[in-house]
Design a protein around this motif. Structure first.
Motif, PDB file in Angstrom:
ATOM      1  N   MET A 238      -0.129  13.599   5.543  1.00 11.41           N
ATOM      2  CA  MET A 238       1.247  13.556   5.074  1.00 11.41           C
ATOM      3  C   MET A 238       1.923  12.230   5.408  1.00 11.41           C
ATOM      4  O   MET A 238       2.884  11.833   4.749  1.00 11.41           O
ATOM      5  CB  MET A 238       2.051  14.718   5.660  1.00 11.41           C
ATOM      6  CG  MET A 238       1.705  16.075   5.062  1.00 11.41           C
ATOM      7  SD  MET A 238       1.880  16.100   3.254  1.00 11.41           S
ATOM      8  CE  MET A 238       3.633  15.748   3.073  1.00 11.41           C
ATOM      9  N   ASN A 239       1.430  11.523   6.414  1.00 11.07           N
ATOM     10  CA  ASN A 239       1.988  10.216   6.725  1.00 11.07           C
ATOM     11  C   ASN A 239       1.769   9.222   5.591  1.00 11.07           C
ATOM     12  O   ASN A 239       2.555   8.299   5.414  1.00 11.07           O
ATOM     13  CB  ASN A 239       1.369   9.674   8.017  1.00 11.07           C
ATOM     14  CG  ASN A 239       2.138  10.068   9.247  1.00 11.07           C
ATOM     15  OD1 ASN A 239       2.948   9.324   9.766  1.00 11.07           O
ATOM     16  ND2 ASN A 239       1.901  11.293   9.715  1.00 11.07           N
ATOM     17  N   ASN A 240       0.713   9.405   4.818  1.00 11.45           N
ATOM     18  CA  ASN A 240       0.452   8.504   3.694  1.00 11.45           C
ATOM     19  C   ASN A 240       0.965   9.051   2.372  1.00 11.45           C
ATOM     20  O   ASN A 240       0.946   8.348   1.363  1.00 11.45           O
ATOM     21  CB  ASN A 240      -1.038   8.181   3.583  1.00 11.45           C
ATOM     22  CG  ASN A 240      -1.416   6.976   4.431  1.00 11.45           C
ATOM     23  OD1 ASN A 240      -0.551   6.341   5.035  1.00 11.45           O
ATOM     24  ND2 ASN A 240      -2.688   6.661   4.484  1.00 11.45           N
ATOM     25  N   ALA A 241       1.428  10.290   2.356  1.00 10.85           N
ATOM     26  CA  ALA A 241       2.019  10.824   1.124  1.00 10.85           C
ATOM     27  C   ALA A 241       3.317  10.103   0.782  1.00 10.85           C
ATOM     28  O   ALA A 241       3.775  10.124  -0.363  1.00 10.85           O
ATOM     29  CB  ALA A 241       2.272  12.320   1.273  1.00 10.85           C
ATOM     30  N   LEU A 242       3.912   9.428   1.790  1.00 10.98           N
ATOM     31  CA  LEU A 242       5.154   8.699   1.554  1.00 10.98           C
ATOM     32  C   LEU A 242       4.960   7.531   0.587  1.00 10.98           C
ATOM     33  O   LEU A 242       5.898   7.140  -0.113  1.00 10.98           O
ATOM     34  CB  LEU A 242       5.700   8.181   2.886  1.00 10.98           C
ATOM     35  CG  LEU A 242       7.022   7.404   2.853  1.00 10.98           C
ATOM     36  CD1 LEU A 242       8.135   8.307   2.335  1.00 10.98           C
ATOM     37  CD2 LEU A 242       7.367   6.874   4.237  1.00 10.98           C
ATOM     38  N   ILE A 243       3.758   6.982   0.523  1.00 10.02           N
ATOM     39  CA  ILE A 243       3.522   5.797  -0.310  1.00 10.02           C
ATOM     40  C   ILE A 243       3.691   6.104  -1.793  1.00 10.02           C
ATOM     41  O   ILE A 243       4.471   5.434  -2.479  1.00 10.02           O
ATOM     42  CB  ILE A 243       2.141   5.183   0.010  1.00 10.02           C
ATOM     43  CG1 ILE A 243       2.137   4.657   1.448  1.00 10.02           C
ATOM     44  CG2 ILE A 243       1.805   4.061  -0.965  1.00 10.02           C
ATOM     45  CD1 ILE A 243       0.805   4.130   1.906  1.00 10.02           C
ATOM     46  N   PRO A 244       3.014   7.119  -2.365  1.00  8.75           N
ATOM     47  CA  PRO A 244       3.284   7.419  -3.777  1.00  8.75           C
ATOM     48  C   PRO A 244       4.707   7.900  -4.012  1.00  8.75           C
ATOM     49  O   PRO A 244       5.307   7.580  -5.042  1.00  8.75           O
ATOM     50  CB  PRO A 244       2.260   8.512  -4.109  1.00  8.75           C
ATOM     51  CG  PRO A 244       1.833   9.080  -2.810  1.00  8.75           C
ATOM     52  CD  PRO A 244       1.913   7.943  -1.831  1.00  8.75           C
ATOM     53  N   ALA A 245       5.275   8.644  -3.049  1.00  8.53           N
ATOM     54  CA  ALA A 245       6.656   9.114  -3.210  1.00  8.53           C
ATOM     55  C   ALA A 245       7.620   7.929  -3.268  1.00  8.53           C
ATOM     56  O   ALA A 245       8.532   7.885  -4.101  1.00  8.53           O
ATOM     57  CB  ALA A 245       7.030  10.046  -2.060  1.00  8.53           C
ATOM     58  N   GLY A 246       7.424   6.955  -2.387  1.00  7.93           N
ATOM     59  CA  GLY A 246       8.282   5.784  -2.379  1.00  7.93           C
ATOM     60  C   GLY A 246       8.152   4.964  -3.645  1.00  7.93           C
ATOM     61  O   GLY A 246       9.141   4.426  -4.160  1.00  7.93           O
ATOM     62  N   LEU A 247       6.943   4.861  -4.170  1.00  8.61           N
ATOM     63  CA  LEU A 247       6.727   4.114  -5.407  1.00  8.61           C
ATOM     64  C   LEU A 247       7.401   4.801  -6.591  1.00  8.61           C
ATOM     65  O   LEU A 247       7.970   4.141  -7.465  1.00  8.61           O
ATOM     66  CB  LEU A 247       5.226   3.967  -5.675  1.00  8.61           C
ATOM     67  CG  LEU A 247       4.524   2.834  -4.935  1.00  8.61           C
ATOM     68  CD1 LEU A 247       3.031   2.895  -5.215  1.00  8.61           C
ATOM     69  CD2 LEU A 247       5.082   1.479  -5.331  1.00  8.61           C
ATOM     70  N   ILE A 248       7.345   6.122  -6.624  1.00 13.59           N
ATOM     71  CA  ILE A 248       7.981   6.856  -7.726  1.00 13.59           C
ATOM     72  C   ILE A 248       9.489   6.635  -7.716  1.00 13.59           C
ATOM     73  O   ILE A 248      10.106   6.365  -8.750  1.00 13.59           O
ATOM     74  CB  ILE A 248       7.642   8.360  -7.633  1.00 13.59           C
ATOM     75  CG1 ILE A 248       6.162   8.578  -7.948  1.00 13.59           C
ATOM     76  CG2 ILE A 248       8.508   9.173  -8.592  1.00 13.59           C
ATOM     77  CD1 ILE A 248       5.679   9.985  -7.666  1.00 13.59           C
ATOM     78  N   VAL A 249      10.108   6.739  -6.524  1.00 11.66           N
ATOM     79  CA  VAL A 249      11.541   6.514  -6.405  1.00 11.66           C
ATOM     80  C   VAL A 249      11.896   5.095  -6.831  1.00 11.66           C
ATOM     81  O   VAL A 249      12.847   4.861  -7.585  1.00 11.66           O
ATOM     82  CB  VAL A 249      12.004   6.775  -4.958  1.00 11.66           C
ATOM     83  CG1 VAL A 249      13.430   6.256  -4.746  1.00 11.66           C
ATOM     84  CG2 VAL A 249      11.936   8.258  -4.638  1.00 11.66           C
TER      85      VAL A 249
END
Length: 296
Positions: A238-249
């Motif tokens: 979950m620590n790396n799930a932030l990367i695609p989420a941040g890119l989408i935003v």
């Protein structure tokens, strides 16, 4: 798991807000101090000092000073040494640190957790690898300092949570976490900060307010609470799930370029690592929560 997913969505805005409105415009030490002060103010009204013995209080303060204080100081400085894509690229090593620190504290070695963390790193690398500049090693080390601090704080809180009183909700204890970070952030600004680079517009103050109250205040409380309800492998992923989420935003709001094909492939790898970890945990009968999971 729902806590981690919710905070991932919350934190997905932070990279862009810092990069667009604060980086290079507002002193990084002031930004760190302001965020931590606001987060502390959120939880001070809930604090029950008599609920904890001093050793546990100091433990929470130490975790807060590392996970929030030291991490922020490293993280904000990294933007002065690296491009934003490089900073994001170098954060992908956090899952490896989580699994290794968790095993170290538990005096064991879990190859399953290490493997799923490596898969998560690979998924994030697919999304974020854009090449690096020739002079980036110092920046790389600074980001690793932030990664290690964040990983140590998460794992440390999971282990310390077992010593917290069972009849007291986490929100009544978490103020110590922010007070520990504040003990580091205030002297850092006093000694190293630049008082001539304070926020100059209502928008910058508003961004700091959001980052302090929502991202730092509610975010770290819910993230660490969620960390107590999952195993180390899921936490690492979950620590790396932030990367695609941040890119989408970033793509939807600020219209920055993003490689959608790589985003989809990397996200699929991250999802696959979650599925793999859950399947292995079910087969081996591994519990996904610590004894602190029942607290609210």
């Amino acid at each position: 798991m729902s806590y981690l997913v919710g905070v991932t969505a919350l934190w997905a805005f932070s990279f862009s807000l810092i990069g667009v409105y604060l980086s290079g415009q507002v002193d990084s030490y002031f930004a760190v101090m302001t965020r931590i002060i606001l987060a502390t103010l959120v939880f001070l009204p809930f604090l029950r000092p008599a609920a904890l013995r001093w050793p546990v209080r100091l433990g929470l303060m130490a975790i807060g000073s590392v996970q929030l204080g030291v991490m922020y100081l490293f993280f904000y400085q990294s933007f002065l040494l690296l491009s934003v894509p490089e900073v994001l690229l170098f954060t992908i090593f956090t899952p490896l640190y989580i699994t290794l620190i968790d095993d170290l504290l538990a005096r064991r070695f879990s190859p399953r957790y290490l493997l799923v963390a490596i898969v998560a790193v690979a998924g994030a690398a697919v999304i974020r690898y854009d090449g690096v500049t020739s002079d980036y090693w110092l920046g790389f080390l600074v980001v690793q300092g932030a990664n290690l601090s964040f990983a140590f704080g998460q794992v440390g809180y999971r282990h310390l949570a077992r010593s917290l009183p069972s009849g007291v909700a986490h929100r009544h204890l978490f103020g110590w976490f922010y007070l520990g970070a504040l003990c580091l952030a205030v002297p850092a600004f006093w000694i190293l900060g630049d008082a001539t680079k304070l926020p100059s517009t209502p928008l910058q103050w508003g961004v700091l307010g959001w980052l302090g109250i929502a991202a730092s205040g509610l975010g770290y409380f819910l993230w660490n609470k969620g960390a107590c309800r999952v195993d180390a492998g899921t936490l690492a992923i979950m620590n790396n799930a932030l990367i695609p989420a941040g890119l989408i935003v970033n793509l939807l709001i600020w219209n920055r370029d993003a490689d959608l094909a790589r985003l989809c492939v990397g996200a699929a790898i991250l999802a696959g690592s979650l599925w793999l970890n859950a399947r292995w945990a079910k087969r081996s009968g591994v519990a996904t929560a610590t004894p602190a999971a029942s607290r609210s």
